[in-house]
Structure formats: structure tokens, C-alpha cells
Design an enzyme around this catalytic site. Structure first.
Site, PDB file in Angstrom:
ATOM      1  N   LYS A  90       0.872  -1.179   0.000  1.00 46.92           N
ATOM      2  CA  LYS A  90       0.000   0.000   0.000  1.00 46.92           C
ATOM      3  C   LYS A  90       0.899   1.216   0.000  1.00 46.92           C
ATOM      4  CE  LYS A  90      -4.455   0.846   0.132  1.00 46.92           C
ATOM      5  NZ  LYS A  90      -5.480  -0.033  -0.476  1.00 46.92           N
TER       6      LYS A  90
HETATM    7  P1  NAD Z   1     -13.072   7.186  -3.517  1.00 43.43           P
HETATM    8  O1  NAD Z   1     -12.138   8.258  -3.131  1.00 43.43           O
HETATM    9  O2  NAD Z   1     -13.380   6.977  -4.948  1.00 43.43           O
HETATM   10  O3  NAD Z   1     -14.479   7.382  -2.754  1.00 43.43           O
HETATM   11  C1  NAD Z   1     -14.589   7.519  -1.379  1.00 43.43           C
HETATM   12  C2  NAD Z   1     -16.023   7.935  -1.043  1.00 43.43           C
HETATM   13  O4  NAD Z   1     -16.198   7.941   0.382  1.00 43.43           O
HETATM   14  C3  NAD Z   1     -16.390   9.326  -1.534  1.00 43.43           C
HETATM   15  O5  NAD Z   1     -17.752   9.327  -1.961  1.00 43.43           O
HETATM   16  C4  NAD Z   1     -16.261  10.171  -0.254  1.00 43.43           C
HETATM   17  O6  NAD Z   1     -17.060  11.355  -0.273  1.00 43.43           O
HETATM   18  C5  NAD Z   1     -16.762   9.185   0.761  1.00 43.43           C
HETATM   19  N1  NAD Z   1     -16.347   9.505   2.133  1.00 43.43           N
HETATM   20  C6  NAD Z   1     -15.146   9.929   2.566  1.00 43.43           C
HETATM   21  N2  NAD Z   1     -15.171  10.136   3.890  1.00 43.43           N
HETATM   22  C7  NAD Z   1     -16.425   9.819   4.299  1.00 43.43           C
HETATM   23  C8  NAD Z   1     -17.086   9.831   5.547  1.00 43.43           C
HETATM   24  N3  NAD Z   1     -16.454  10.221   6.651  1.00 43.43           N
HETATM   25  N4  NAD Z   1     -18.379   9.446   5.590  1.00 43.43           N
HETATM   26  C9  NAD Z   1     -19.016   9.046   4.475  1.00 43.43           C
HETATM   27  N5  NAD Z   1     -18.456   9.012   3.264  1.00 43.43           N
HETATM   28  C10 NAD Z   1     -17.184   9.409   3.178  1.00 43.43           C
HETATM   29  O7  NAD Z   1     -12.494   5.854  -2.855  1.00 43.43           O
HETATM   30  P2  NAD Z   1     -12.786   4.350  -3.297  1.00 43.43           P
HETATM   31  O8  NAD Z   1     -11.762   3.913  -4.250  1.00 43.43           O
HETATM   32  O9  NAD Z   1     -14.251   4.219  -3.616  1.00 43.43           O
HETATM   33  O10 NAD Z   1     -12.457   3.580  -1.933  1.00 43.43           O
HETATM   34  C11 NAD Z   1     -13.399   3.479  -0.870  1.00 43.43           C
HETATM   35  C12 NAD Z   1     -12.930   2.367   0.073  1.00 43.43           C
HETATM   36  O11 NAD Z   1     -12.833   1.126  -0.640  1.00 43.43           O
HETATM   37  C13 NAD Z   1     -11.554   2.577   0.701  1.00 43.43           C
HETATM   38  O12 NAD Z   1     -11.552   1.991   1.983  1.00 43.43           O
HETATM   39  C14 NAD Z   1     -10.639   1.787  -0.225  1.00 43.43           C
HETATM   40  O13 NAD Z   1      -9.422   1.406   0.404  1.00 43.43           O
HETATM   41  C15 NAD Z   1     -11.523   0.603  -0.506  1.00 43.43           C
HETATM   42  N6  NAD Z   1     -11.179  -0.153  -1.708  1.00 43.43           N
HETATM   43  C16 NAD Z   1     -11.077   0.470  -2.922  1.00 43.43           C
HETATM   44  C17 NAD Z   1     -10.773  -0.280  -4.048  1.00 43.43           C
HETATM   45  C18 NAD Z   1     -10.714   0.334  -5.427  1.00 43.43           C
HETATM   46  O14 NAD Z   1     -10.540  -0.430  -6.392  1.00 43.43           O
HETATM   47  N7  NAD Z   1     -10.883   1.632  -5.574  1.00 43.43           N
HETATM   48  C19 NAD Z   1     -10.554  -1.665  -3.942  1.00 43.43           C
HETATM   49  C20 NAD Z   1     -10.685  -2.269  -2.687  1.00 43.43           C
HETATM   50  C21 NAD Z   1     -11.011  -1.493  -1.580  1.00 43.43           C
END
Ligand code: NAD
Length: 413
Positions: free
Chosen positions: A105
Site C-alpha cells: 500500500k
Molecule cells: P473514492 O475516493 O473513490 O471514494 C470515497 C467515497 O467515500 C467518496 O464518496 C467520499 O465522499 C466518501 N467519504 C469519505 N469520507 C467519508 C465519511 N467520513 N463518511 C461518508 N463518506 C465518506 O475511494 P474508493 O476507491 O471508492 O475507496 C473506498 C474504500 O474502498 C476505501 O476503503 C478503499 O481502500 C476501498 N477499496 C477500494 C478499491 C478500489 O478499487 N478503488 C478496492 C478495494 C477497496
């Protein structure tokens, strides 16, 4: 608030898996130690000419089963401990779904939204250049995470390639299609979350058609999970982002169009505004936390009414929250299984880049479904055999595969 740091939580989960697997103390020492940590200063010249300094990290937690693999996060709150914790989770996740990868990471402690596009590009390129000696298609393969997307991956791929002197598409995944990205990668994590939701509902004997879903987070994971669960016949009744939530909205696409303008959900006028807390406590069949860590904690867990929680985010549940949900009989599909669709299709992308041969969208979807179904079958079987939670079973499988690889490789020198 949680009483545990993400790293303490991740280590406690590992400790529990090690004990259940009856692994030795020396194997615990081996598994609980990250292999390589790089902390870098990332100077950025802002458009105004002022130079600012940011902290960046890349943690290669494990390389025992193959090159390390994991996302790059741009978020003001990231620090080394959280990055180690997330790299550790990636290690068990890759092993659980049987990918030939270790776990990694990385990220920069910066608010990506505060950067202009040119600033974002300069920061991404400088960060890439700082971690360049330790990444590469055979070493460590970054991907998008919170605050980064395919644009950042294109800049990372270009920076690496310019230094190598030739195009190296396999150095990152989650790239634009024209640069060697894979069809289906953008929606993959959300697609996998939907597959997990479908399987969990089947296990509970709840009808998929019409099952109600609330999703916290409307980014890359939350949005695509919403699209995918609706395509399976479920109904998304509420979503939220950092600004708050909304229910009784027009459609997911209408919400998407609204946020695509740069607006947040709090300014969407056609639905009923709710808080993030209210979203977590809605009367729904499924709750999908798809934002950041620790959303489900000792305070929020006791009022959750969903029958199943499918962890789209990484580490969205604190140990206290987990315990409360266990006592209340809520089925939790853990992050390392539920959100593994992203790294699975990243793996497909890397394989395609290595072979210079690209698959059709159907092939990607079919292979994603079958890899996730295999992991589900493994976890389900262990849940039944050992009478443990889905999180314990998923961790036990991931950890035991890494431990076995350590044993077989032996210790150098
Ligand atoms: P992103 O930045 O695209 O989206 C994050 C979302 O969460 C946004 O809508 C943001 O406004 C919202 N958010 C942030 N803080 C918040 C809060 N306090 N309360 C409510 N909503 C809040 O990120 P992403 O890629 O969608 O990742 C989201 C999660 O999924 C993370 O934990 C990431 O590690 C995990 N993840 C992502 C992927 C991927 O392929 N992108 C894969 C596995 C896991």
C-alpha cells in the site's frame, strides 16, 4: 471513535488467525513484520509558485507469494501505521483469492481535492519518482485507491516508462484502457461487492429481487456497487458521501450526474437528506460501508438494523463494532473477501499487459465471478467446519497460504 488504531486492529486480526491455525511464535514474528517500508518527502510546486512538502509512503508488507500489490491513497489523514495496516490486509486478501501476489500500500498525506489537475500530476510524478527504485511489474504494482484514479495511474505509468526508456504498462493497474488497462477494471471492486452481497443474501435465504441496500460512500467502490446490485434486482434506498446522505432519490445515475459536476450529495435537492449516522442505521437488508476505516464502531454498531454488512471499504469495522455485530447476529462479509474484485481484475490487467493480449468484457466478468465464487466456497466451508465468523475464516485461509509459502521457501541464508 475507535479505541484501536488500524494497525492495532490488523495485528489483532492476524494474532487471532495465527492462534486458530496453531502457528508457531516464530511464524507469528514472520507474518507480523512488514518486509520493506519506504518513507519519502514529496515536494510540490503549487501553481502559485510556492513549494510545499508532503509525506509519502510505500509499504511492501509481503513478497512471499509474488510481487507486492496494492493501491495508492491520496488523503490528508494517511500515515505510516495506516499504510502498514492496509498493506497487511492486501497480503491476506491476495492470498485468500489465490493471486500470485504479496501485499502493498502507498500514498501521500494530501487532500487531492485541494490540488489543481496540473498540481495533482506534478505530485503524482514526483511521488512515483521517489518510490521508483522499489516498484515495477515484477516487484510491486500500484493501483488506484481513495483519492486517486486512472489519471494518476497514467501519470505513474508514464513516469516509470520514461525512466525505463520504453513503455512499461504492467507497472500499475487501473490504467486507462488505451494504455493497457483492462475492460471491467473501473467497476470491478463494486462488481465484486455485488457478487458478495448476492452470495450473502443466498446464505441467509433472503430474496435477491427487491432486497434493500444502503451504501456509505459514493466513490469508485460505492457508485459501482450501487449500479451492480441494482442490475441484480436489488434496490439501493440510500447512499452517502463525506457531506452526508440522501434517500428517496431519483436514480443512481441522477446522483452520479450530480456528483460528476464536482458537487457533493448534500446539495442534491430531489431526495430526503440524511446524515451518515442515519444511513448506517436504516432498516435495510444490506449495509455496504464503502468509504473509509472505522465507520462501524462501538457507537454505530449497536443500532445497525441491516441483516448483512458487506465491507466494500478496507477496515470499515473496529474490533468493538465487529464484536457487537457478532452478538447481534449480523452477518459480516469481511473486506478481504467482499472488496477483492478490484485486485482480482487488477491481476487480470497485469496478466494481459504481460501477454500483450487483451480480453473481452465478458471474459473479465466471467473470470471475476468464478474467482470470487471459489473464494466464497472456501470461506463458507471453513465457517461451517470450524464454526468461526466469516472474517475469521477468510483471515485463516489468507494467513495459512502465506505461512505455507514461507515454510516452503525456507529462510535465506
Ligand atoms: P473514492 O475516493 O473513490 O471514494 C470515497 C467515497 O467515500 C467518496 O464518496 C467520499 O465522499 C466518501 N467519504 C469519505 N469520507 C467519508 C465519511 N467520513 N463518511 C461518508 N463518506 C465518506 O475511494 P474508493 O476507491 O471508492 O475507496 C473506498 C474504500 O474502498 C476505501 O476503503 C478503499 O481502500 C476501498 N477499496 C477500494 C478499491 C478500489 O478499487 N478503488 C478496492 C478495494 C477497496
Amino acid at each position: 471513535m475507535t479505541t484501536e488504531s488500524p494497525l492495532a486492529t490488523a495485528r489483532a486480526q492476524l494474532r487471532s488467525a495465527v492462534e486458530k491455525l496453531e502457528l508457531s511464535e516464530s511464524m507469528w514474528n514472520t507474518l507480523s513484520t512488514p518486509r520493506r517500508i519506504l518513507e519519502v518527502a514529496v515536494p510540490l510546486r503549487r501553481d502559485s509558485g510556492v513549494v510545499e512538502m508532503y509525506h509519502g509512503y510505500r509499504v511492501q508488507y509481503s513478497t512471499t507469494r509474488g510481487p507486492s500489490k496494492g493501491g495508492v491513497r491520496f488523503h490528508p489523514d494517511i500515515d505510516l501505521d495506516e499504510t502498514v495496516a492496509l498493506a497487511m490486509l492486501m497480503t491476506w486478501k491476495c492470498a485468500l483469492v489465490n493471486l500470485p501476489y504479496g501485499g502493498a500500500k502507498g500514498g501521500v498525506a494530501v487532500d487531492a481535492k485541494s490540488l489543481s489537475s496540473r498540481e495533482n500530476e506534478r505530485l503524482t510524478r514526483r511521488y512515483t519518482s521517489e518510490i521508483l527504485p522499489i516498484i515495477g511489474p515484477e516487484r510491486d504494482i500500484p493501483a488506484p485507491d481513495v483519492g486517486t484514479d486512472e489519471k494518476n495511474m497514467a501519470w505513474m505509468m508514464d513516469t516509470y516508462s520514461v525512466n525505463a526508456g520504453f513503455s512499461v504498462p504492467g507497472v500499475v493497474t487501473g490504467k486507462p484502457i488505451v494504455l493497457g488497462g483492462s475492460l471491467g477494471r473501473t467497476s470491478a471492486t463494486g462488481d465484486g461487492v455485488a457478487i458478495s452481497t448476492r452470495e450473502a443474501l443466498k446464505d441467509l435465504g433472503i430474496k435477491i429481487e427487491g432486497a434493500t441496500v444502503a451504501i456509505q460512500g459514493f466513490g469508485k467502490v460505492g457508485y459501482w456497487a450501487a449500479v451492480a446490485v441494482e442490475s441484480m434486482g436489488m434496490k439501493v434506498v440510500a447512499v452517502s458521501d463525506v457531506s452526508g446522505g440522501v434517500k428517496d432519490f431519483g436514480s443512481i445515475e441522477e446522483l452520479r450526474a450530480h456528483v460528476a459536476t464536482g458537487a457533493t450529495l448534500s446539495t442534491y435537492k430531489k431526495g430526503e437528506q440524511i446524515t451518515n449516522d442515519q444511513l448506517l442505521h436504516l432498516e435495510v437488508d444490506v449495509l455496504i460501508p464503502a468509504a473509509l476505516a472505522d465507520a462501524i464502531n462501538h457507537q454505530s454498531a449497536s443500532q445497525i438494523k441491516a441483516k448483512v454488512v458487506v465491507e466494500g471499504a478496507n477496515a470499515p469495522t473496529t474490533p468493538e463494532g465487529d464484536q457487537i455485530m457478532k452478538e447481534r447476529g449480523i452477518l459480516v462479509i469481511p473486506d478481504i473477501l467482499a472488496n477483492s474484485g478490484g485486485v482480482i481484475v487488477s491481476y487480470f490487467e497485469w496478466v494481459q499487459d504481460k501477454q500483450n493480449y487483451f480480453w473481452g468484457a465478458d471474459e473479465v466478468k466471467e473470470n471475476l465471478d468464478s474467482m470470487m465464487m471459489r473464494a466464497f466456497a472456501d470461506v463458507r466451508a471453513l465457517v461451517r467446519e470450524r464454526k468461526v465468523s466469516w472474517r475469521d475464516a477468510a483471515m485463516m485461509i489468507g494467513v495459512s497460504r502465506v505461512a505455507e509459502a514461507h515454510k516452503l521457501r525456507g529462510l535465506y541464508p
